[in-house]
Design a protein around this motif. Structure first.
Motif, short mmCIF file in Angstrom:
data_model
loop_
_atom_site.label_atom_id
_atom_site.label_comp_id
_atom_site.label_asym_id
_atom_site.label_seq_id
_atom_site.Cartn_x
_atom_site.Cartn_y
_atom_site.Cartn_z
N GLU A 208 0.84 -1.21 0.00
CA GLU A 208 0.00 0.00 0.00
C GLU A 208 0.87 1.25 0.00
OE1 GLU A 208 -2.92 0.56 3.02
OE2 GLU A 208 -4.09 -1.15 2.34
N ARG B 48 0.94 4.29 -2.63
CA ARG B 48 0.71 5.69 -2.28
C ARG B 48 1.82 6.57 -2.85
NH1 ARG B 48 -1.43 3.87 2.91
NH2 ARG B 48 0.66 3.84 3.77
N ALA C 100 -4.25 14.73 5.41
CA ALA C 100 -5.35 14.34 6.30
C ALA C 100 -5.77 12.90 6.02
CB ALA C 100 -6.54 15.28 6.12
N LYS C 101 -5.32 12.39 4.87
CA LYS C 101 -5.56 10.98 4.51
C LYS C 101 -4.46 10.14 5.18
CE LYS C 101 -8.60 11.86 1.10
NZ LYS C 101 -9.98 11.50 1.31
N PRO C 102 -4.61 8.84 5.16
CA PRO C 102 -3.54 8.02 5.78
C PRO C 102 -2.27 7.99 4.92
CG PRO C 102 -5.32 6.65 4.94
CD PRO C 102 -5.76 8.04 4.74
N LEU D 193 -1.79 7.60 12.00
CA LEU D 193 -2.23 7.00 10.74
C LEU D 193 -3.57 6.27 10.91
CD1 LEU D 193 -0.65 7.22 8.08
CD2 LEU D 193 -0.07 4.82 8.35
N ARG E 122 -6.33 8.78 11.13
CA ARG E 122 -6.61 9.39 9.82
C ARG E 122 -7.34 8.43 8.89
NH1 ARG E 122 -1.36 11.54 7.51
NH2 ARG E 122 -0.27 10.50 9.20
N GLN E 123 -7.10 7.13 9.09
CA GLN E 123 -7.79 6.12 8.27
C GLN E 123 -9.29 6.17 8.53
OE1 GLN E 123 -5.86 3.63 6.21
NE2 GLN E 123 -7.90 3.68 5.29
N TYR F 162 -7.43 9.14 -7.55
CA TYR F 162 -6.17 9.48 -6.86
C TYR F 162 -6.34 9.38 -5.35
CZ TYR F 162 -2.41 12.51 -5.10
OH TYR F 162 -1.35 13.02 -4.40
N PHE F 163 -7.40 10.02 -4.84
CA PHE F 163 -7.57 10.01 -3.39
C PHE F 163 -7.94 8.61 -2.88
CE2 PHE F 163 -7.94 14.74 -3.62
CZ PHE F 163 -6.88 15.00 -2.76
N ARG G 47 -6.79 5.90 -4.13
CA ARG G 47 -5.52 5.16 -4.16
C ARG G 47 -4.65 5.51 -2.95
NH1 ARG G 47 -1.53 5.36 -9.37
NH2 ARG G 47 -0.06 3.81 -8.65
N VAL G 48 -4.51 6.81 -2.67
CA VAL G 48 -3.66 7.18 -1.53
C VAL G 48 -4.32 6.81 -0.20
CG1 VAL G 48 -2.40 9.04 -2.69
CG2 VAL G 48 -4.47 9.59 -1.44
N SER G 49 -5.64 6.64 -0.22
CA SER G 49 -6.33 6.26 1.03
C SER G 49 -6.34 4.76 1.24
CB SER G 49 -7.78 6.76 1.01
OG SER G 49 -7.80 8.14 0.83
N GLY G 50 -5.78 4.03 0.30
CA GLY G 50 -5.63 2.58 0.47
C GLY G 50 -6.84 1.77 0.06
N ARG H 191 -11.78 -0.16 -6.25
CA ARG H 191 -11.56 1.29 -6.36
C ARG H 191 -12.55 1.95 -7.33
NH1 ARG H 191 -5.61 2.15 -7.65
NH2 ARG H 191 -5.28 1.15 -5.63
N GLN I 215 -14.33 13.28 -2.18
CA GLN I 215 -12.98 12.78 -1.85
C GLN I 215 -12.87 12.43 -0.36
OE1 GLN I 215 -10.45 14.26 0.10
NE2 GLN I 215 -11.68 16.07 0.59
N ALA I 216 -13.66 13.15 0.46
CA ALA I 216 -13.64 12.83 1.90
C ALA I 216 -14.31 11.47 2.16
CB ALA I 216 -14.35 13.93 2.68
N VAL J 90 -14.44 8.90 -0.09
CA VAL J 90 -14.07 7.84 -1.03
C VAL J 90 -13.52 6.57 -0.36
CG1 VAL J 90 -11.68 8.55 -1.59
CG2 VAL J 90 -13.13 7.56 -3.36
N HIS J 91 -12.93 6.71 0.82
CA HIS J 91 -12.42 5.50 1.48
C HIS J 91 -13.37 5.02 2.58
CE1 HIS J 91 -10.90 8.85 3.84
NE2 HIS J 91 -10.53 8.04 4.80
#
Lengths: 271, 286
Positions: free
Chosen positions: A2, A6, A92-94, B78, B81-82, B105-106, B108-111, B117, B153-154, B156-157
């Motif tokens: 992951e 990222r 603010a995201k992980p 972390l 934030r998750q 994009y968001f 993806r970065v949010s896992g 996805r 985007q807030a 999305v995860h």
């Protein structure tokens, strides 16, 4: 996994943003124009043969414009995230701070790799065409084409050091202009390090000499990357492989050290 | 006792000002608790410390003292934030991306896992009503659409908590109503929402709990119904009374030992009138 994803996501977005900027194309256009025009500067040839002149001129173009692009792109692509507050949303995201920084650095390096590849490709094509037009003097080529790309690789490694330095400055700075100015200053200090290091070696008082020599390590000696004289032209003395590896390791060490310091600062920075 | 979604204990935030080391206190001993599945409004005038409190919860700022937790995890970590989705005030996004690309994009970065996805992006676009504009560049989006893509985007995860900083700032009443509807829907889906605003009427309609802060200090806090209830007073909405009927009512109140304090004509809020007029116009046009 992951984490890698990222970093790669930030890198890909940084690269996308970079190649959308007019500045990149302006630098590329100027670089291409300078290389194409290099053949017309023969009247300034100071006794060196034509191909050697074109190689030197092309190396100079890559060195000069690449430096400007490295500093400007690194500063702009990092600082715009802070100024536009997109970094707020992202962090603010992980996402860890070092993932963000590393992604940014890799994105800029990808841009610079594209720049180096395009200029080296153009350089090779121009030299090849020029060589074809010259009267045949022997069976061997006058240009060692592989070494043109080697020079590109060495400069790309140098741009990595500059990118790391920019991120370090940007991690502390409060304005885009300050980051840019200090980064250019750092580059100049690096270019002139060899003079300082020579004079430090002459200091008689040992503790003082060690102190200034240790402090000097904070700045890379960018003259290490000036190996253009040993590359490209058939008449040049080849750059030993061991030296090439040393140069790349030197660049890698400074890039990682600067990135590490940038991360340390950035992690503590309040956004 | 159920674990609080968000807990703030004695947050203090000082900012250094100038080179003499003088400090300005932005947050002054703030303590709050947001229960799970609440819509919790953080109210206060500009500069009262709402955004600073939010940034402290997100780990974008560090408190001078005090602690914050998100479902028991340290604020800014972390893991915390998750569990969070954040919409910043006046969000700025990469304008060269389309709405769909931004969400990818968001995500993806949010896992968000690669396998789900795309599905997740489509669902969130649908949720905020931007499916039709998903492939347009963000530079062509209106302010209201930008707020909605910010909300997307807030989300999305699929976080448990949404922190929305002035989600309706600069948005027209119609857009505001759409965002409010999304927020209510999120509550129904079990999410906890912390939102900050200085637009009181919107917050009154939307929130079940509020806290009012000023100069970084908590002034009052509690359930909206409890805070707005006037103790020992009731209101009646009556129509169709002529002058003699009104006189009889007044006499009746007086005879029963009550005292009529105020008589005002009933009126709608402007926001209500505006929404009604727009809806009538759009309904007629169809």
């Amino acid at each position: 996994m992951e984490r890698v994803d990222r970093i790669w996501a930030v890198c890909a977005l940084t690269f996308t943003e970079a190649v959308r900027q007019k500045f990149f194309y302006i630098v590329l256009f100027i670089g291409g124009g300078m290389l194409l025009g290099s053949g017309y500067f023969q009247q300034f040839d100071f006794g060196v043969d034509e191909l050697k002149f074109v190689i030197d001129f092309s190396f100079g173009t890559l060195f000069f414009l690449g430096t400007i692009l490295a500093i400007t792109a690194s500063t702009q692509l990092f600082y715009s995230e802070i100024e536009n507050r997109t970094a707020h949303t992202l962090l603010a995201k992980p996402v860890r701070h070092f993932e963000f920084l590393l992604g940014k650095c890799l994105g800029v390096q990808l841009l610079l790799l594209l720049f180096v590849l395009l200029l080296c490709g153009l350089m090779s094509a121009l030299l090849y065409l020029r060589e074809l037009s010259l009267p045949v003097t022997g069976s061997e080529s006058l240009v060692r084409y592989g070494e043109l790309w080697l020079y590109g690789l060495i400069q790309w490694a140098r741009f990595g050091v500059l990118c790391g330095a920019c991120l370090l400055v940007g991690s502390i700075a409060r304005s885009y202009l300050f980051t840019m100015m200090v980064s250019f200053l750092l580059m100049l200090v690096g270019q002139l390090q060899y003079i300082a290091r020579e004079s430090y070696a002459e200091i008689a008082f040992l503790p003082l000499r060690w102190l200034v020599q240790t402090l000097a390590l904070l700045f890379p000696n960018l003259q290490v990357f000036n190996v253009g004289d040993q590359l490209g032209h058939a008449a040049a003395t080849s750059l030993p492989f061991g030296v090439l590896i040393q140069i790349l390791l030197y660049a890698g060490a400074y890039t990682l050290a600067y990135l590490g310091l940038a991360w340390w600062n950035f992690k503590r920075r309040e956004l | 006792m159920a674990e609080a979604a968000i807990r703030i204990e004695g947050f203090v935030k000082d900012y250094p000002v100038g080179i003499r080391g003088k400090r300005v206190r932005a947050i002054d001993g703030l303590s709050l608790e947001v229960g799970a599945n609440q819509i919790y409004g953080l109210l206060g005038p500009n500069g009262s410390g709402k955004s600073t409190t939010i940034k402290l919860l997100l780990g974008l700022l560090r408190p001078s003292s005090g602690v914050g937790t998100i479902f028991g995890k340290p604020a800014g970590s972390l893991a915390a934030r998750q569990a969070l989705g954040y919409l910043p005030e006046s969000p700025y996004f990469y304008r060269y991306l389309s709405g769909r690309e931004l969400l990818r994009y968001f995500a993806r970065v949010s896992g968000v896992a690669r396998a789900t996805r795309e599905e997740r992006v489509v669902a969130v676009l649908e949720r905020v009503g931007l499916s039709a504009a998903a492939d347009r560049r963000l530079s062509t989006y209106s302010k209201g659409m930008l707020q909605r893509i910010g909300l997307a985007q807030a989300l999305v995860h699929d976080p448990q908590i949404l922190i929305l900083d002035e989600p309706t700032a600069g948005v027209d009443p119609e857009g505001t109503a759409a965002i409010a509807a999304i927020i209510r829907d999120l509550k129904e889906r079990g999410k906890t929402i912390l939102l900050s605003s200085h637009l009181l009427s919107q917050m009154e309609d939307l929130c079940d709990h509020i806290a009012i802060i000023n100069r970084g200090r908590l002034l009052c806090e509690g359930a909206v119904e409890d805070l707005l209830q006037l103790k020992g007073a009731e209101s009646y909405l009556v129509e169709g009374l002529d002058a003699s009927g009104q006189a009889a009512v007044k006499a009746g109140i007086s005879a029963a030992g009550g005292s009529l304090k105020q008589v005002t004509p009933a009126r709608r809020g402007l926001e209500h009138l505006f929404s009604e007029a727009i809806q009538a116009e759009e309904g007629g046009a169809e």
